[in-house]
Motif scaffolding. Structure first.
Motif, mmCIF file in Angstrom:
data_model
loop_
_atom_site.group_PDB
_atom_site.id
_atom_site.type_symbol
_atom_site.label_atom_id
_atom_site.label_comp_id
_atom_site.label_asym_id
_atom_site.label_seq_id
_atom_site.Cartn_x
_atom_site.Cartn_y
_atom_site.Cartn_z
ATOM 1 N N LYS A 325 0.825 -1.211 0.000
ATOM 2 C CA LYS A 325 0.000 0.000 0.000
ATOM 3 C C LYS A 325 0.862 1.265 0.000
ATOM 4 C CE LYS A 325 -3.926 0.578 2.197
ATOM 5 N NZ LYS A 325 -4.839 0.743 3.314
ATOM 6 N N GLY A 326 2.176 1.090 -0.122
ATOM 7 C CA GLY A 326 3.088 2.231 -0.106
ATOM 8 C C GLY A 326 3.243 2.818 1.280
ATOM 9 N N LEU A 327 3.060 1.991 2.309
ATOM 10 C CA LEU A 327 3.178 2.489 3.684
ATOM 11 C C LEU A 327 4.443 1.960 4.333
ATOM 12 C CD1 LEU A 327 -0.441 1.659 4.906
ATOM 13 C CD2 LEU A 327 0.398 3.904 4.213
ATOM 14 N N LEU A 328 4.838 2.649 5.426
ATOM 15 C CA LEU A 328 5.989 2.171 6.209
ATOM 16 C C LEU A 328 5.456 1.376 7.377
ATOM 17 C CD1 LEU A 328 8.522 5.069 6.761
ATOM 18 C CD2 LEU A 328 9.014 2.744 5.956
ATOM 19 N N PHE A 329 6.125 0.290 7.705
ATOM 20 C CA PHE A 329 5.725 -0.420 8.916
ATOM 21 C C PHE A 329 6.969 -0.643 9.766
ATOM 22 C CE2 PHE A 329 5.094 -4.476 11.241
ATOM 23 C CZ PHE A 329 4.158 -3.989 12.135
ATOM 24 N N ILE A 360 -3.245 -0.830 9.108
ATOM 25 C CA ILE A 360 -2.830 -0.775 7.697
ATOM 26 C C ILE A 360 -4.049 -0.546 6.799
ATOM 27 C CG2 ILE A 360 -1.823 -2.123 5.800
ATOM 28 C CD1 ILE A 360 0.092 -3.345 7.857
ATOM 29 N N LYS A 361 -5.138 -1.247 7.185
ATOM 30 C CA LYS A 361 -6.360 -1.144 6.366
ATOM 31 C C LYS A 361 -6.881 0.297 6.303
ATOM 32 C CE LYS A 361 -10.187 -3.180 7.914
ATOM 33 N NZ LYS A 361 -11.109 -4.274 8.258
ATOM 34 N N PHE A 362 -6.854 0.981 7.450
ATOM 35 C CA PHE A 362 -7.447 2.327 7.500
ATOM 36 C C PHE A 362 -6.426 3.453 7.290
ATOM 37 C CE2 PHE A 362 -10.469 -0.318 9.912
ATOM 38 C CZ PHE A 362 -11.596 -0.100 9.138
ATOM 39 N N THR A 363 -5.248 3.098 6.724
ATOM 40 C CA THR A 363 -4.229 4.121 6.461
ATOM 41 C C THR A 363 -3.856 4.083 4.977
ATOM 42 O OG1 THR A 363 -3.379 3.806 8.677
ATOM 43 C CG2 THR A 363 -1.926 4.955 7.153
ATOM 44 N N SER A 364 -3.826 5.238 4.353
ATOM 45 C CA SER A 364 -3.432 5.229 2.945
ATOM 46 C C SER A 364 -2.148 6.014 2.716
ATOM 47 C CB SER A 364 -4.566 5.788 2.082
ATOM 48 O OG SER A 364 -4.943 7.035 2.600
ATOM 49 N N LYS A 389 0.232 2.366 16.351
ATOM 50 C CA LYS A 389 -0.085 3.749 15.992
ATOM 51 C C LYS A 389 -0.116 3.882 14.476
ATOM 52 C CE LYS A 389 2.774 7.083 17.394
ATOM 53 N NZ LYS A 389 3.658 7.688 18.384
ATOM 54 N N ASP A 390 -1.115 4.580 13.956
ATOM 55 C CA ASP A 390 -1.134 4.762 12.499
ATOM 56 C C ASP A 390 -1.396 6.220 12.133
ATOM 57 O OD1 ASP A 390 -4.037 5.324 12.012
ATOM 58 O OD2 ASP A 390 -4.311 3.311 12.821
ATOM 59 N N THR A 391 -1.192 6.525 10.858
ATOM 60 C CA THR A 391 -1.447 7.889 10.381
ATOM 61 C C THR A 391 -2.626 7.867 9.410
ATOM 62 O OG1 THR A 391 0.160 7.494 8.645
ATOM 63 C CG2 THR A 391 0.960 8.643 10.599
ATOM 64 N N GLN A 447 -6.221 12.277 11.226
ATOM 65 C CA GLN A 447 -4.781 12.272 11.564
ATOM 66 C C GLN A 447 -4.239 10.900 11.923
ATOM 67 O OE1 GLN A 447 -3.578 15.232 14.362
ATOM 68 N NE2 GLN A 447 -4.840 16.806 13.424
ATOM 69 N N GLY A 448 -5.082 10.095 12.512
ATOM 70 C CA GLY A 448 -4.597 8.758 12.850
ATOM 71 C C GLY A 448 -5.138 8.249 14.163
ATOM 72 N N SER A 449 -4.802 7.003 14.458
ATOM 73 C CA SER A 449 -5.310 6.364 15.676
ATOM 74 C C SER A 449 -4.186 5.664 16.413
ATOM 75 C CB SER A 449 -6.356 5.305 15.340
ATOM 76 O OG SER A 449 -7.269 5.795 14.416
#
Ligand code: ADP
Length: 610
Positions: A325-329, A360-364, A389-391, A447-449
């Motif tokens: 998804k182009g995200l960092l983990f 991951i699902k709710f972060t783009s 924590k996510d953005t 902003q995130g959760s």
């Protein structure tokens, strides 16, 4: 008194003396016939005696006074005592009357037995059981109640009558003189007087038929509810098996097809098929899990596990999906983390995976961090905080409480956009709750959760558990040339899926349809591994493994992996206890199956080349 001669005329003196002389002295002088002359001679002495008599008179008078006073007081006290006794007698009569009124109006039979076990008191409730007036039974043995009590209690009744037990409380079945049946509770106690001598027994007979009937009705209702709940469990477990079997095939076949070279529009359809079947599968698993948690049927394991391996697994697993998804983990580890913990890794993994999956699902854009921190640590225990924590999109403030309700999602279009069942968080929360922990959340919309919880684990003395079998999770599915596997499975679709995977990976294999055939087959060829279904006809997977483990030579040590659709610890523990090395979840996930085969084959080939 002066002894000198008086200075007045003698007769006058005599008269005076006569007058003042004490009557007793006078009487005695007269009696003794002492004449005047002698008296005159004895005058000083007589005067002394006279004085003594007078003094005596005074003393007597004084004493009489005292006696008079005392007897007056005594009379008064006596009077008071009498009044008191009268009052007490009245009170006692009233109390007796009250007691009699109570005793004759209560439904319990009150009885008193003398030392010989004969009735010395009975209240009128006696008539309800026996139809007899209390007076008719007084003086008769307690054993007469045998005619109203179920035979099996005769010994107990005799022992009460004979004063053998100091205290009794038993429920007996009775049949009254009218023929009505029920339960009666007999309570009896030995009594002693102030000299500690045994004087008899007091006791009660209470009709507890109504209570007993309610108790029996409750028990019947509970048995019924337990039966219903068991039936529900059985239904769920059968359904889960029945649904999972064809799903297994759907997921397996769509995985297989996706591994082939296919046209782009076919690819889209297949991915849709795979997504839907996997969604259906996770829905079934969640529902089953939730019903198990709700019925309190969940058990927690306390086994050793390497927290570092666990975090490594999480990192590898989710880096891949994040990257897609182009995200960092990122996984942040506290340096204080012990090597080996004791706890339920499956449930920990379920909660953490769920939270990372959601993140991951709710972060783009941006990324997700799993931060693991040691909050408290002693010699054998550690409290560890897991924070995810996510953005991502965040959760509106007014929806924060709602997301912990079952089947609830923050927005009505969530399923359509992101999938999911709305069961993940309630399951996580329940699982933590059952372990004495709590799932916390803070979020800012847009902003995130942040989700976090703390759990306490035991710390193992072992330093390293090299159980890791996490390998690169972007598997290339390269051929595992040379590996020979025995598959024991009775379901045709599962066989078909397994066969195609194994063919693809260049694994040589044989297929048997039950445990007995597996036991026979392992001795015929040099297998590197056995994939063993647990439920099979003729002989199940557990028994087959027991038989293989009992064999002499290298064949007895062959790696055996259970194939199971069940996620329960009981199944896993039983598989472990019969000597299975690991388990593979059905429906087959090609990634898991491939990794396990490769892990055991690599292990064997490395060992043999060393
Ligand atoms: P599911 O994810 O299957 O819908 P969950 O119970 O796991 O069910 O989550 C319930 C809802 O909570 C989600 O549908 C979503 O609306 C919200 N939610 C959970 N985690 C997050 C997150 N990290 N960011 C934003 N919303 C979230």
């Amino acid at each position: 008194m002066s002894t000198a001669q008086p200075d007045y005329d003698y007769h006058n003196y005599l008269r005076m003396t006569e007058l003042t002389m004490h009557r007793l002295l006078r009487r005695q002088l007269k009696k003794a016939g002492i004449d005047e002359a002698t008296r005159e001679q004895m005058k000083p002495f007589l005067e002394m005696v006279n004085e003594a008599y007078r003094g005596n008179d005074n003393d007597i008078k004084h004493l009489e006074n005292i006696i008079e006073k005392s007897s007056q007081e005594l009379f008064k006290a006596n009077q008071l005592l009498k009044e008191d006794v009268q009052q007490k007698t009245l009170e006692l009569d009233a109390a007796n009357k009250r007691y009699e009124t109570v005793a004759s109006n209560i439904k319990e039979i009150l009885f008193q037995l003398d030392q010989d076990g004969k009735f010395s008191y009975l209240n009128s409730a006696w008539t309800l059981l026996t139809g007899l007036e209390p007076e008719e039974s007084l003086g008769k043995s307690f054993a007469t109640i045998k005619s109203y009590i179920n035979e099996e209690h005769e010994i107990l009744i005799d022992s009460i009558a004979e004063g053998l037990k100091s205290e009794v409380s038993e429920v007996l079945k009775f049949k009254s003189y009218t023929g009505s049946e029920g339960w009666i509770e007999v309570s009896a106690k030995k009594v002693y007087n102030d000299q500690k001598e045994y004087t008899g027994i007091i006791g009660t007979l209470t009709n507890i038929t109504k209570i007993k009937e309610t108790e029996l009705a409750l028990k019947a209702a509970r048995d019924q509810a337990e039966k219903a709940s068991k039936a529900k469990d059985e239904f769920l477990s059968t359904m889960s098996h029945e649904i999972r079997t064809p799903l297994n095939a759907i997921v397996g076949i769509s995985n297989l097809l996706l591994m082939n070279d296919i046209l782009p529009d076919q690819m889209e359809n297949l991915e849709g098929l795979k997504f839907s079947s996997e969604h259906l599968l996770s829905l079934i698993n969640d529902i089953l899990d939730f019903s198990k948690i709700e019925s309190g049927k969940i058990e927690f394991d306390a086994s050793e596990f390497s927290i570092h391996d666990f975090l490594l697994g999480m990192r590898k697993n989710y880096s891949y999906s994040a990257e897609e998804k182009g995200l960092l983990f990122k996984v942040k580890k506290d340096e204080e983390l012990p090597e080996v913990l004791i706890g339920d890794i499956t449930r920990l993994s379920q909660v953490v995976s769920n939270l990372i999956g959601n993140a991951i699902k709710f972060t783009s854009e941006g990324g997700v961090i799993l931060d693991v921190e040691v909050m408290k640590k002693s010699k054998d225990k550690a409290t560890i905080k897991f924070e995810i924590k996510d953005t991502g999109i965040g959760i509106p403030e007014n929806k924060i409480d709602k997301i912990f309700e079952k089947f609830a999602q923050a927005e009505s279009n969530t399923t359509r956009e992101y999938g999911g069942t709305g069961l993940g968080l309630p399951i996580c929360q329940k699982l933590l709750d059952l372990q004495g922990s709590k799932l916390n959340v803070s979020s800012v919309q847009g902003q995130g959760s942040k989700f976090w919880f703390e759990l306490e684990f035991g710390i193992s003395e072992r330093f390293n558990l090299s159980t890791t079998k996490y390998i690169d999770l972007k598997p290339s599915f390269g051929a595992i040339n040379g590996m020979v596997v025995l598959v024991a499975e009775d379901n045709k679709m599962n066989i078909r899926v397994a066969r195609q995977f194994l063919d693809k990976w260049g694994v040589d294999f044989d297929i048997v349809l039950n445990g007995q055939e597996a036991v026979d087959q392992v001795t015929k060829r040099d297998y590197d591994l056995v994939l063993m279904d647990l439920q099979m006809p003729v002989m199940n997977g557990y028994d087959a493994t027991r038989n293989i483990r009992a064999m002499d030579g290298p064949v007895g040590d062959i790696p055996i992996l259970a194939l199971t659709a069940s996620t329960t610890i009981t199944v896993r523990k039983e598989a472990q206890s019969v000597g299975m090395n690991d388990y593979i979840m059905k429906p087959f996930n090609p990634k898991d199956l491939y990794q396990s085969l490769k892990y055991y084959y690599d292990k064997k080939t490395t060992l043999s080349s060393e």
